[in-house]
Scaffold this motif. Structure first.
Motif, mmCIF file in Angstrom:
data_model
loop_
_atom_site.group_PDB
_atom_site.id
_atom_site.type_symbol
_atom_site.label_atom_id
_atom_site.label_comp_id
_atom_site.label_asym_id
_atom_site.label_seq_id
_atom_site.Cartn_x
_atom_site.Cartn_y
_atom_site.Cartn_z
ATOM 1 N N THR A 148 -3.787 5.090 0.634
ATOM 2 C CA THR A 148 -4.301 6.312 1.228
ATOM 3 C C THR A 148 -3.943 7.471 0.315
ATOM 4 O OG1 THR A 148 -2.271 6.566 2.529
ATOM 5 C CG2 THR A 148 -4.139 5.480 3.603
ATOM 6 N N TYR A 149 -4.649 8.575 0.514
ATOM 7 C CA TYR A 149 -4.444 9.749 -0.335
ATOM 8 C C TYR A 149 -4.358 10.995 0.530
ATOM 9 C CZ TYR A 149 -6.243 6.499 -3.861
ATOM 10 O OH TYR A 149 -6.440 5.407 -4.668
ATOM 11 N N THR A 150 -3.567 11.946 0.088
ATOM 12 C CA THR A 150 -3.623 13.286 0.652
ATOM 13 C C THR A 150 -4.022 14.217 -0.492
ATOM 14 O OG1 THR A 150 -1.267 13.725 0.210
ATOM 15 C CG2 THR A 150 -1.848 12.782 2.348
ATOM 16 N N PHE A 151 -4.878 15.165 -0.198
ATOM 17 C CA PHE A 151 -5.407 16.044 -1.229
ATOM 18 C C PHE A 151 -5.027 17.491 -0.956
ATOM 19 C CE2 PHE A 151 -8.141 12.330 -1.276
ATOM 20 C CZ PHE A 151 -8.259 12.064 -2.637
ATOM 21 N N THR A 152 -4.621 18.169 -2.017
ATOM 22 C CA THR A 152 -4.308 19.593 -1.960
ATOM 23 C C THR A 152 -5.232 20.316 -2.930
ATOM 24 O OG1 THR A 152 -1.968 19.193 -1.462
ATOM 25 C CG2 THR A 152 -2.546 21.353 -2.376
ATOM 26 N N LEU A 153 -5.977 21.285 -2.427
ATOM 27 C CA LEU A 153 -6.870 22.081 -3.269
ATOM 28 C C LEU A 153 -6.265 23.465 -3.459
ATOM 29 C CD1 LEU A 153 -10.335 21.085 -1.752
ATOM 30 C CD2 LEU A 153 -9.322 20.291 -3.891
ATOM 31 N N PRO A 184 0.834 -1.204 0.000
ATOM 32 C CA PRO A 184 0.000 0.000 0.000
ATOM 33 C C PRO A 184 0.868 1.253 0.000
ATOM 34 C CG PRO A 184 -0.812 -1.597 1.583
ATOM 35 C CD PRO A 184 0.503 -2.120 1.100
ATOM 36 N N THR A 185 0.381 2.279 -0.656
ATOM 37 C CA THR A 185 1.150 3.515 -0.748
ATOM 38 C C THR A 185 0.240 4.714 -0.553
ATOM 39 O OG1 THR A 185 2.732 4.736 -2.122
ATOM 40 C CG2 THR A 185 0.846 3.781 -3.245
ATOM 41 N N THR A 186 0.820 5.862 -0.358
ATOM 42 C CA THR A 186 0.067 7.111 -0.257
ATOM 43 C C THR A 186 0.337 7.945 -1.496
ATOM 44 O OG1 THR A 186 0.175 7.154 2.168
ATOM 45 C CG2 THR A 186 -0.284 9.238 1.052
ATOM 46 N N LEU A 187 -0.721 8.295 -2.186
ATOM 47 C CA LEU A 187 -0.602 9.148 -3.364
ATOM 48 C C LEU A 187 -1.033 10.562 -2.999
ATOM 49 C CD1 LEU A 187 -2.035 6.816 -6.167
ATOM 50 C CD2 LEU A 187 0.355 7.397 -5.743
ATOM 51 N N ARG A 188 -0.241 11.529 -3.405
ATOM 52 C CA ARG A 188 -0.516 12.943 -3.113
ATOM 53 C C ARG A 188 -1.180 13.559 -4.340
ATOM 54 N NH1 ARG A 188 5.582 14.253 -2.070
ATOM 55 N NH2 ARG A 188 5.579 12.923 -3.918
ATOM 56 N N VAL A 189 -2.427 14.006 -4.163
ATOM 57 C CA VAL A 189 -3.257 14.450 -5.286
ATOM 58 C C VAL A 189 -3.607 15.925 -5.130
ATOM 59 C CG1 VAL A 189 -5.393 14.030 -6.565
ATOM 60 C CG2 VAL A 189 -4.237 12.119 -5.406
ATOM 61 N N GLY A 190 -3.443 16.686 -6.205
ATOM 62 C CA GLY A 190 -3.813 18.099 -6.201
ATOM 63 C C GLY A 190 -4.944 18.362 -7.170
ATOM 64 N N ALA A 191 -5.797 19.320 -6.863
ATOM 65 C CA ALA A 191 -6.917 19.664 -7.751
ATOM 66 C C ALA A 191 -7.279 21.124 -7.576
ATOM 67 C CB ALA A 191 -8.129 18.775 -7.471
#
Length: 352
Positions: A87-92, A42-49
């Protein structure tokens, strides 16, 4: 003699069968065993939108991921992580200029950005940015206080306000005007504003009667001016040309090194993203509440605007066909709009 002939024939057949069986046995011995694919950890992907339509389709996935990360139970309504393996971290962000540097520097793994910016980043990083899918089709509309505009040809001789000069709104508008027989330089007067909100203000004050606006600004304008009419949907106008492409607002991109290092996690992300998009489109009120909760757009505005935001998750060959056609239109208008040249085939993830 006949008996001898028959005996010889039987011996010959037996010898042939023995050779055949021996050969088959050797073939089976040398045939490699099928190996099970190695499962990634499992990994954490860092997602921006961006705050707007390009982030709206993510909200179910955002909510489910946040609940899992907090150790809370995910309600069935938001259960978009059946395996909970990643898991994910999100940046808006409010502007694409905030996300692009983070992606290039490696502070983000995945980002939702304007389609032409994706192509530009591909050129700037020498192919180290890849497009995973289309997440938003056209969100541009011509609105009017009146009934003079029924077609793009009706804009001949008119004055309108718009924002987005030297970017997608201008390129899309110019292309559609030309295709409908209107010279965008001499046939119509376009008063370019710096912000979409300035266009709304011009309509509200009566300084303008026609404007080019994206969602959700169309919904905001209509809430202030009940008499305002959506005259033209530029997505529908583009589709009517039947040129094999599509009017595209936003795409999902990733760093190539992330795709190569975590291919299964990227595939799972796309599956979960597609499920989130389906949920958002099928549950407008609940999705709007989450959109408001995450500060993307006011919930009341989001609920009215969602049906016109053209939120999708298009991947693979269909993505390549639509996106490459759209980028070609932009490139023909201005090569600088796509980073100086059309991206190569390796820009389109999962496309044959």
């Amino acid at each position: 003699m006949k008996k001898l002939f028959r005996s010889a024939a039987v011996l010959a057949l037996a010898a042939a069968l023995l050779v055949s069986l021996t050969a088959c046995g050797k073939k089976q011995e040398t045939q490699p065993e099928t190996e099970e694919p190695v499962q990634e950890a499992p990994t954490t992907l860092r997602v921006g939108a961006l705050k707007g339509p390009t982030a709206m389709g993510l909200v179910e996935l955002m909510k489910a991921s946040d609940l899992v990360s907090a150790g809370e139970e995910v309600p069935q309504a938001y259960d978009n992580l059946p395996d909970a393996v990643d898991t994910y971290t999100f940046t808006l962000a409010a502007a694409a200029t905030e996300l692009a540097p983070q992606l290039v520097k490696g502070d983000l793994d995945i980002a939702c950005v304007p389609a032409n910016l994706a192509a530009t980043l591909y050129q700037q990083t020498e192919g180290e940015v890849v497009t995973l899918g289309i997440n938003t089709l056209g969100v541009l509309y011509i609105v009017e206080n009146g009934n003079a505009v029924q077609s793009l040809a009706d804009l001949e001789g008119k004055t309108m306000v718009a924002s987005g000069k030297d970017s997608t709104p201008e390129y899309a508008l110019r292309y559609l005007l030309e295709e409908n027989g209107v010279d965008p330089d001499t046939g119509v007067v376009i008063d370019w504003k710096n912000e979409h909100s300035e266009c709304v203000s011009a309509l509200a004050s009566g300084a303008a009667t026609i404007a080019l606006l994206p969602q959700p600004f169309v919904t905001v304008a209509e809430s202030k001016m009940p008499e305002l009419r959506t005259a033209l949907d530029l997505t529908a106008e583009w589709d009517a040309l039947d040129n094999g492409s599509a009017l595209i607002t936003g795409v999902v991109v990733a760093r190539r090194d992330v795709v190569e290092a975590h291919p299964q996690a990227v595939e799972r992300f796309l599956e979960q993203y597609a499920a989130s998009v389906d949920w958002v489109n099928a549950n407008t009120a609940d999705a709007a509440a989450l959109i408001g909760e995450y500060g993307i757009v006011d919930a009341a505005v989001a609920e009215k605007a969602l049906p016109a935001c053209n939120i999708v998750c298009i991947t693979g060959s269909e993505m390549k066909e639509k996106l490459s056609g759209y980028l070609q239109v932009l490139c023909d208008a201005s090569a600088d709009s796509v980073g100086g040249a059309m991206p190569g085939d390796d820009f389109y993830y999962g496309a044959e």
